[in-house]
Design a protein around this motif. Structure first.
Motif, PDB file in Angstrom:
ATOM      1  N   LYS A 100     123.085  71.780  13.482  1.00 31.21           N
ATOM      2  CA  LYS A 100     123.894  72.950  13.838  1.00 31.21           C
ATOM      3  C   LYS A 100     124.005  73.895  12.642  1.00 31.21           C
ATOM      4  CE  LYS A 100     126.988  70.175  16.799  1.00 31.21           C
ATOM      5  NZ  LYS A 100     128.383  69.706  16.956  1.00 31.21           N
ATOM      6  N   PRO A 101     123.974  75.196  12.858  1.00 35.03           N
ATOM      7  CA  PRO A 101     123.682  75.870  14.130  1.00 35.03           C
ATOM      8  C   PRO A 101     122.180  75.920  14.385  1.00 35.03           C
ATOM      9  CG  PRO A 101     124.068  77.501  12.437  1.00 35.03           C
ATOM     10  CD  PRO A 101     124.271  76.159  11.774  1.00 35.03           C
ATOM     11  N   PHE A 102     121.770  75.831  15.633  1.00 33.70           N
ATOM     12  CA  PHE A 102     120.351  75.889  15.993  1.00 33.70           C
ATOM     13  C   PHE A 102     120.158  77.001  17.022  1.00 33.70           C
ATOM     14  CE2 PHE A 102     122.575  72.524  18.291  1.00 33.70           C
ATOM     15  CZ  PHE A 102     122.408  72.907  19.613  1.00 33.70           C
ATOM     16  N   ASP A 103     118.953  77.546  17.054  1.00 38.10           N
ATOM     17  CA  ASP A 103     118.666  78.637  17.986  1.00 38.10           C
ATOM     18  C   ASP A 103     117.937  78.099  19.218  1.00 38.10           C
ATOM     19  OD1 ASP A 103     116.056  78.170  17.128  1.00 38.10           O
ATOM     20  OD2 ASP A 103     115.950  79.977  15.895  1.00 38.10           O
ATOM     21  N   PHE A 104     117.657  78.992  20.167  1.00 36.08           N
ATOM     22  CA  PHE A 104     117.028  78.571  21.414  1.00 36.08           C
ATOM     23  C   PHE A 104     115.623  78.022  21.171  1.00 36.08           C
ATOM     24  CE2 PHE A 104     114.232  79.502  25.039  1.00 36.08           C
ATOM     25  CZ  PHE A 104     114.830  78.683  25.990  1.00 36.08           C
ATOM     26  N   GLU A 105     114.883  78.612  20.281  1.00 33.29           N
ATOM     27  CA  GLU A 105     113.518  78.151  20.023  1.00 33.29           C
ATOM     28  C   GLU A 105     113.519  76.691  19.554  1.00 33.29           C
ATOM     29  OE1 GLU A 105     109.570  79.399  17.375  1.00 33.29           O
ATOM     30  OE2 GLU A 105     111.447  80.511  17.193  1.00 33.29           O
ATOM     31  N   ARG A 106     114.428  76.370  18.640  1.00 35.88           N
ATOM     32  CA  ARG A 106     114.503  74.986  18.145  1.00 35.88           C
ATOM     33  C   ARG A 106     115.005  74.049  19.239  1.00 35.88           C
ATOM     34  NH1 ARG A 106     113.824  70.743  17.137  1.00 35.88           N
ATOM     35  NH2 ARG A 106     114.229  69.469  15.277  1.00 35.88           N
ATOM     36  N   PHE A 107     115.936  74.514  20.048  1.00 38.09           N
ATOM     37  CA  PHE A 107     116.455  73.747  21.175  1.00 38.09           C
ATOM     38  C   PHE A 107     115.331  73.412  22.158  1.00 38.09           C
ATOM     39  CE2 PHE A 107     118.046  73.716  25.532  1.00 38.09           C
ATOM     40  CZ  PHE A 107     119.124  72.848  25.474  1.00 38.09           C
ATOM     41  N   GLU A 108     114.562  74.420  22.522  1.00 41.41           N
ATOM     42  CA  GLU A 108     113.482  74.222  23.489  1.00 41.41           C
ATOM     43  C   GLU A 108     112.432  73.246  22.957  1.00 41.41           C
ATOM     44  OE1 GLU A 108     110.810  77.013  26.456  1.00 41.41           O
ATOM     45  OE2 GLU A 108     111.137  77.675  24.384  1.00 41.41           O
ATOM     46  N   LYS A 109     112.157  73.319  21.665  1.00 35.40           N
ATOM     47  CA  LYS A 109     111.186  72.402  21.049  1.00 35.40           C
ATOM     48  C   LYS A 109     111.656  70.953  21.207  1.00 35.40           C
ATOM     49  CE  LYS A 109     108.869  71.353  16.661  1.00 35.40           C
ATOM     50  NZ  LYS A 109     108.737  71.740  15.236  1.00 35.40           N
ATOM     51  N   ALA A 110     112.933  70.702  20.991  1.00 36.50           N
ATOM     52  CA  ALA A 110     113.471  69.348  21.135  1.00 36.50           C
ATOM     53  C   ALA A 110     113.366  68.861  22.574  1.00 36.50           C
ATOM     54  CB  ALA A 110     114.925  69.320  20.670  1.00 36.50           C
ATOM     55  N   VAL A 111     113.661  69.740  23.522  1.00 39.61           N
ATOM     56  CA  VAL A 111     113.580  69.378  24.934  1.00 39.61           C
ATOM     57  C   VAL A 111     112.132  69.072  25.320  1.00 39.61           C
ATOM     58  CG1 VAL A 111     113.872  70.235  27.288  1.00 39.61           C
ATOM     59  CG2 VAL A 111     115.660  70.638  25.583  1.00 39.61           C
ATOM     60  N   ARG A 112     111.197  69.874  24.832  1.00 38.40           N
ATOM     61  CA  ARG A 112     109.779  69.622  25.124  1.00 38.40           C
ATOM     62  C   ARG A 112     109.343  68.264  24.583  1.00 38.40           C
ATOM     63  NH1 ARG A 112     108.777  75.070  23.526  1.00 38.40           N
ATOM     64  NH2 ARG A 112     107.855  74.276  21.582  1.00 38.40           N
ATOM     65  N   LYS A 113     109.881  67.874  23.445  1.00 31.49           N
ATOM     66  CA  LYS A 113     109.547  66.579  22.865  1.00 31.49           C
ATOM     67  C   LYS A 113     110.025  65.445  23.764  1.00 31.49           C
ATOM     68  CE  LYS A 113     109.716  64.046  18.484  1.00 31.49           C
ATOM     69  NZ  LYS A 113     110.207  64.057  17.089  1.00 31.49           N
ATOM     70  N   VAL A 114     111.247  65.565  24.270  1.00 30.56           N
ATOM     71  CA  VAL A 114     111.766  64.563  25.210  1.00 30.56           C
ATOM     72  C   VAL A 114     110.894  64.503  26.459  1.00 30.56           C
ATOM     73  CG1 VAL A 114     113.677  64.002  26.758  1.00 30.56           C
ATOM     74  CG2 VAL A 114     114.139  64.651  24.401  1.00 30.56           C
ATOM     75  N   SER A 115     110.541  65.675  26.981  1.00 27.02           N
ATOM     76  CA  SER A 115     109.714  65.729  28.176  1.00 27.02           C
ATOM     77  C   SER A 115     108.375  65.027  27.963  1.00 27.02           C
ATOM     78  CB  SER A 115     109.484  67.187  28.584  1.00 27.02           C
ATOM     79  OG  SER A 115     108.676  67.264  29.741  1.00 27.02           O
ATOM     80  N   ALA A 116     107.762  65.250  26.813  1.00 23.81           N
ATOM     81  CA  ALA A 116     106.477  64.617  26.509  1.00 23.81           C
ATOM     82  C   ALA A 116     106.631  63.098  26.420  1.00 23.81           C
ATOM     83  CB  ALA A 116     105.924  65.172  25.204  1.00 23.81           C
ATOM     84  N   GLU A 117     107.706  62.631  25.799  1.00 22.77           N
ATOM     85  CA  GLU A 117     107.936  61.189  25.671  1.00 22.77           C
ATOM     86  C   GLU A 117     108.143  60.546  27.039  1.00 22.77           C
ATOM     87  OE1 GLU A 117     111.255  60.831  23.082  1.00 22.77           O
ATOM     88  OE2 GLU A 117     110.107  61.250  21.254  1.00 22.77           O
ATOM     89  N   LEU A 118     108.912  61.197  27.901  1.00 18.83           N
ATOM     90  CA  LEU A 118     109.180  60.636  29.221  1.00 18.83           C
ATOM     91  C   LEU A 118     107.939  60.661  30.102  1.00 18.83           C
ATOM     92  CD1 LEU A 118     112.728  62.122  29.840  1.00 18.83           C
ATOM     93  CD2 LEU A 118     112.153  59.719  29.497  1.00 18.83           C
ATOM     94  N   THR A 119     107.133  61.708  29.960  1.00 17.53           N
ATOM     95  CA  THR A 119     105.881  61.768  30.714  1.00 17.53           C
ATOM     96  C   THR A 119     104.956  60.631  30.298  1.00 17.53           C
ATOM     97  OG1 THR A 119     106.031  64.171  30.934  1.00 17.53           O
ATOM     98  CG2 THR A 119     103.859  63.177  31.235  1.00 17.53           C
ATOM     99  N   ALA A 120     104.890  60.368  29.004  1.00 16.80           N
ATOM    100  CA  ALA A 120     104.078  59.258  28.509  1.00 16.80           C
ATOM    101  C   ALA A 120     104.591  57.929  29.050  1.00 16.80           C
ATOM    102  CB  ALA A 120     104.070  59.250  26.986  1.00 16.80           C
TER     103      ALA A 120
END
Length: 242
Positions: A100-120
């Protein structure tokens, strides 16, 4: 892939910011807000989510202590104003650490990482998913062998779960989220935070509720996409039988 999440943080502003950022990502569904570890533990006992945003410094029980208390935690994105915890956090197999504080770009990157892990994970073999015509359900003292066709619906009820059968019921300490993972998705559908229903038991449906014989079950707002899929499967089954 669609993802569900909850926020665990004692600061209301953090909830507001995450909700705002998440609303810009169309595959995210926000299922809950918790402001301390006890609320979070109660919530996760009733509701399965794909991942959580978790603060470290919270009153009474820290984020790390909370993770240690979970036997099967969801994916975790740490949110913290303290960078000194970053190294320690990776001992808990977290997906990402948002400072904190983080911006939307950094937030979205973290979410994409979770998505990739769950897809795997989805593409890997899943030994817990039932591939037979029955499951074993544990009550306080016994394991019951139950045919899938005997299950009408499953209801979360406090610290217990009620499995309603065609002839009787079983009270179990297994979580409804455990059953959701165990039962085949083409046969069973989560329609509410407290209900998991069998496709072949549905006798009537509307946008807001399902009828299973003499029982009416509400449809939760965030589960309506599940119900649309359920109805599509009912229609497909009906047409194939003609």
């Amino acid at each position: 892939m669609p993802l569900t999440f909850a926020i665990i943080d004692d600061e209301p502003l953090a909830h507001t910011l995450i909700e705002s950022f998440a609303s810009k990502i169309d595959y995210l569904t926000h299922l809950g807000n918790c402001h301390n570890a006890q609320q979070a533990k109660d919530f996760l006992a009733q509701q399965r989510v794909d991942f959580i945003f978790l603060d470290i410094r919270m009153p009474q029980v820290s984020g790390f202590e909370f993770l240690q208390s979970l036997s099967n935690p969801p994916k975790v994105i740490i949110i913290s104003a303290h960078k000194e915890y970053a190294l320690e956090s990776y001992e808990y197999a977290i997906s990402d650490y948002l400072l904190k504080p983080f911006d939307f770009e950094r937030f979205e990157k973290a979410v994409r990482k979770v998505s990739a892990e769950l897809t795997a994970n989805d593409n890997a073999p899943n030994p817990t998913k039932s591939t037979s015509n029955h499951i074993f359900i544990k009550d306080e003292k016994k394991h019951h062998k139950v045919p899938l066709t005997d299950i009408r619906y499953i209801k979360a009820n406090g610290n217990f779960t009620s499995i309603e059968l065609r002839d009787g019921h079983i009270i179990s300490q297994m979580k409804i989220s455990d059953f959701e993972k165990l039962l085949p998705a083409e046969i069973f559908c989560r329609v509410h935070r407290s209900y998991l229903v069998a496709l072949n038991a549905v006798t009537l449906f509307t946008a807001n509720e399902l009828t299973l014989g003499d029982v009416t079950i509400p449809v939760g707002r965030v589960y309506k996409p599940n119900v649309r899929l359920l109805l599509a499967n009912i229609e497909k089954t009906h047409q194939s039988s003609l």
